[in-house]
Design a protein around this motif. Structure first.
Motif, PDB file in Angstrom:
ATOM      1  N   LEU A  31      78.412  -3.392  65.510  1.00  0.00           N
ATOM      2  CA  LEU A  31      79.507  -4.516  65.550  1.00  0.00           C
ATOM      3  C   LEU A  31      80.930  -3.956  66.089  1.00  0.00           C
ATOM      4  N   GLU A  32      81.172  -2.722  65.459  1.00  0.00           N
ATOM      5  CA  GLU A  32      82.815  -2.233  65.938  1.00  0.00           C
ATOM      6  C   GLU A  32      83.052  -1.963  67.405  1.00  0.00           C
ATOM      7  N   VAL A 165      83.630 -11.449  66.614  1.00  0.00           N
ATOM      8  CA  VAL A 165      83.366 -10.586  65.812  1.00  0.00           C
ATOM      9  C   VAL A 165      83.455 -11.262  64.305  1.00  0.00           C
ATOM     10  N   ALA A 166      84.479 -12.065  64.170  1.00  0.00           N
ATOM     11  CA  ALA A 166      84.341 -12.637  62.717  1.00  0.00           C
ATOM     12  C   ALA A 166      83.385 -13.304  62.448  1.00  0.00           C
ATOM     13  N   LEU A 167      82.866 -14.139  63.223  1.00  0.00           N
ATOM     14  CA  LEU A 167      81.599 -14.832  63.046  1.00  0.00           C
ATOM     15  C   LEU A 167      80.330 -13.977  62.813  1.00  0.00           C
ATOM     16  N   LEU A 168      80.455 -13.010  63.629  1.00  0.00           N
ATOM     17  CA  LEU A 168      79.107 -12.000  63.636  1.00  0.00           C
ATOM     18  C   LEU A 168      79.363 -11.253  62.176  1.00  0.00           C
ATOM     19  N   ALA A 169      80.494 -10.854  61.732  1.00  0.00           N
ATOM     20  CA  ALA A 169      80.731 -10.109  60.478  1.00  0.00           C
ATOM     21  C   ALA A 169      80.256 -11.144  59.316  1.00  0.00           C
ATOM     22  N   THR A 170      80.895 -12.388  59.339  1.00  0.00           N
ATOM     23  CA  THR A 170      80.572 -13.207  58.318  1.00  0.00           C
ATOM     24  C   THR A 170      79.154 -13.299  58.031  1.00  0.00           C
ATOM     25  N   PHE A 171      78.086 -13.490  59.019  1.00  0.00           N
ATOM     26  CA  PHE A 171      76.679 -13.519  59.153  1.00  0.00           C
ATOM     27  C   PHE A 171      75.878 -12.331  58.858  1.00  0.00           C
ATOM     28  N   GLY A 172      76.644 -11.234  58.585  1.00  0.00           N
ATOM     29  CA  GLY A 172      76.109  -9.986  58.486  1.00  0.00           C
ATOM     30  C   GLY A 172      75.429  -9.156  59.639  1.00  0.00           C
ATOM     31  N   TYR A 173      75.910  -9.817  60.957  1.00  0.00           N
ATOM     32  CA  TYR A 173      75.567  -8.878  61.897  1.00  0.00           C
ATOM     33  C   TYR A 173      76.082  -7.376  62.067  1.00  0.00           C
ATOM     34  N   ALA A 174      75.450  -6.513  61.383  1.00  0.00           N
ATOM     35  CA  ALA A 174      76.023  -5.038  61.637  1.00  0.00           C
ATOM     36  C   ALA A 174      76.036  -4.687  62.999  1.00  0.00           C
TER      37      ALA A 174
ATOM     38  N   VAL B 196      80.052  -6.159  55.673  1.00  0.00           N
ATOM     39  CA  VAL B 196      79.013  -6.622  56.658  1.00  0.00           C
ATOM     40  C   VAL B 196      77.632  -6.495  56.334  1.00  0.00           C
ATOM     41  N   ARG B 206      81.256 -11.965  52.985  1.00  0.00           N
ATOM     42  CA  ARG B 206      81.412 -10.822  53.755  1.00  0.00           C
ATOM     43  C   ARG B 206      82.906 -10.854  54.539  1.00  0.00           C
ATOM     44  N   SER B 208      85.356 -10.583  56.974  1.00  0.00           N
ATOM     45  CA  SER B 208      85.184 -10.746  58.514  1.00  0.00           C
ATOM     46  C   SER B 208      86.708 -10.375  58.991  1.00  0.00           C
ATOM     47  N   MET B 212      87.547  -8.616  62.610  1.00  0.00           N
ATOM     48  CA  MET B 212      88.045  -9.371  63.703  1.00  0.00           C
ATOM     49  C   MET B 212      89.399  -8.754  64.014  1.00  0.00           C
TER      50      MET B 212
END
Lengths: 418, 418
Positions: A31-32, A165-174, B196, B206, B208, B212
């Motif tokens: 994700l980073e 990126v915020a959305l991906l982090a929220t849903f645990g997409y590491a 995350v 999580r 985010s 972000m």
């Protein structure tokens, strides 16, 4: 003998390029590293958002029914039975006129169905009073109100920006599945070219197209291999083009596409058996821009003139690169602007003028960025848009409404409409 | 006791931040790395452009006087005495009715003052004929017509985009003086935060905001150090803030700036002796956004709500970062758009709504990007602009003209006008 080429409209050239653009595979990255990449899979909510009913404010969680009848003259008193910080849980169910102190974002405790904002309370020894009643659900954010488990939130082929990126982090997409980025090859042709570190010599100029294209690619996050500057030598050029096509996903050449005796690219395409999609476009600058295809690889033959080279990249190479990555919106975005100066020159072909747009009280105004022959390097450096003056006109007047294509923007357009 | 904070207008908050923004030093980097950096010195032409009189087309260099009287009925014949490819020099001066074959961009030979385009000629055994006369200077690009030696072409404080790179290459800037990029520190606060990679737990979400902001920084080319996620523990937080300020140029925290009992940032600022510039702004979301300054370092206390956090960064942190790099145009660019939906909510404070703008035949139209509470993470991911609805109104109707701030754009604005 002068070869006569058949010019095609810009829209047709764009269509031909996109029709011959291959789609690359996807890859998985952390994700980073995801900012600026193209989503290779849709983002699907892996849980409800919010994941639980939660307090929208700092205050007290209560049962709304207990607040009925509260007024200035007859305040209602509540007894505090605990605190729920964000991330904590209140276990004990609320009884009559009981309340939890609750923080923004904290999970609602059992039996609570409303939150009194802190500002609306008056402290007492063991709790607080309120002077207005609340409705059920007041100041509560509900489980799933923002997104529901399983919902497709963002389609694939979308650029990953900070919000994504915020959305991906929220849903645990590491890790994220993204489109692979193509690798570009760059080859500048022309006996007149010096390297950027060379002293000037009579008749010669420094190669500015190579570094410029490298930056146009960098703006898209695309890396490249440079195959240097070739003298106008057809055999050496052909070998290098062959080598470059082995090592890269597509090739950009600058120069060598005119009808001059030293313009070898057409002959090289023929030797390689590449299919020329077009070699003349109804546009200025860059009417000689040529695109060929060999196997699944595109060969962009951009003009050697800096402005024409720049424009050819933005109009044809850029959407093709986006297309290789499966972009839903591969084209330059445009807005309408008012032309801030007369542009008296006749327009047998569509003209793309490097321009500067600025916002004014009357809306966006665009003016040519300065000297506008196709070799005007300084105008490219000052410009932040391309002003589009359609072919067939006799010149444009200050105050007319024109299309401008915005440069240097994350945002793309789904269709090419010019 | 609820602390009462005094809200200030957005424009005042922006002004305060910029007033306290330090300017960083410059450094010298190779041209290949210059894209996206801020010019730390002006670009000055180191020679005339073009550096010599040159041919604007493929054709023949002639003396214009020799072409006088040429017509369909009485063509004028020229004898070719040599070829000048781009980068080569024709040494022998032209005599009467003599011509050089000349390529685009090649230096004009002695005595020549016009170029006949190839298309306007008819080949003969030792040269060609023309059927129209030429004027002196026809089809010649003049020494210095694009830029003159010593001319300041681009000011310092300008973002280096691909056109700028072309200009730098032209003038032999193999190395470029650019502003140093600040290093950011990021610290997320909140007991409710999971990493995350963590599984969801009751009451928790999580983090985010951290990823972000890292992406918002990456969009500007700024790198950061992450100081992780702190539980709401004032002593540990204070130590980490102190450490972060040693190691970075400015610090971004998320969460902990409300008036809740667990919101420690105000207390930390006080312990450190940081001067709070403001802790309440007339905006939604993000009214609790707080900015403090300690020595020459800014501390951005952004809200823990994702949308508020995002907006606070774009409105205050982004221009400050640009300011540190000496940008002439540090602010988000804006355009006018038509509101595509009613927005009935009252606006005691200026509202910044994550929106989607699209170009239509009637001009740009913007609609809210979806669910618009300040915790709506999915709307950030869908948005490509911020719709600005000024405070003091009672709601906005579809069809009204609104300001939108464009996100993800190289282009900046010189002033903050909202």
């Amino acid at each position: 003998m002068v070869e006569i080429r058949k010019p095609i409209p810009v829209s047709e050239a764009v269509r031909l390029v996109m029709e011959h653009t291959p789609t690359l595979d996807t890859e998985i990255i952390p994700l980073e590293k995801a900012y600026g990449r193209m989503l290779g899979e849709p983002i699907i909510a892996t849980h409800d958002v919010p994941p639980f009913n939660r307090s929208a404010y700092d205050g007290y969680a209560i049962r709304a029914e207990d607040s009925q009848g509260a007024s200035k003259d007859s305040p209602v008193a509540f007894r505090m039975i605990g605190e729920i910080g964000a991330g904590h849980v209140g276990e004990k169910p609320l009884g009559e006129k009981e309340a939890y102190r609750i923080m923004t974002g904290a999970i609602m405790p059992p039996n609570a169905d409303a939150v009194v904002m802190l500002e609306a309370t008056k402290g007492t020894e063991n709790g607080f009073t309120i002077q207005r009643s609340l409705e059920k659900d007041d100041n509560v954010s509900f489980k799933g109100e923002d997104a529901q488990n399983g919902e497709v939130l963002i389609e694939k082929g979308t650029v990953i920006h900070p919000g994504t990126v915020a959305l991906l982090a929220t849903f645990g997409y590491a890790e994220v599945t993204v489109s692979k980025r193509p690798v570009a090859g760059i080859l500048a042709t022309g006996t007149e070219l010096l390297d950027v570190t060379d002293e000037l010599e009579p008749g010669k100029i420094r190669n500015s197209n190579g570094p410029m294209i490298q930056a146009q690619l960098a703006r898209m996050g695309i890396s490249c291999r440079s195959y240097g500057m070739m003298e106008d030598n057809i055999d050496a050029c052909t070998r290098i083009v062959e080598e470059a096509l082995q090592e890269t996903d597509f090739l950009i050449t600058t120069g060598g596409v005119s009808v001059g005796d030293y313009d070898y690219l057409p002959a090289i395409y023929e030797r390689l058996g590449a299919k020329v999609l077009f070699d003349k476009i109804m546009m200025r600058p860059g009417s000689v821009t040529t695109v060929a295809v060999l196997g699944d690889k595109l060969l962009f033959g951009l003009s050697g003139n800096p402005s024409a080279c720049f424009t050819g990249f933005e109009l044809y190479t850029r959407p093709a690169i986006n297309g290789m990555m499966g972009a839903k919106k591969p084209y330059l975005p445009h807005i309408y602007a008012t032309l801030g100066e007369d542009y008296p020159k006749a327009n047998p072909y569509t003209r793309f003028i490097r321009g500067i747009w600025e916002m004014t009280e009357e809306g966006p105004v665009a003016v040519p960025a300065g000297f506008n022959k196709s070799n005007a390097v300084s105008s490219i450096a000052r410009g932040n848009c391309l002003i589009v003056l359609p072919r067939g006109s006799k010149g444009y007047k200050k105050g007319m409404k024109v299309d401008i294509l915005l440069l240097g923007m994350e945002q793309g357009a789904e269709t090419w409409r010019l």
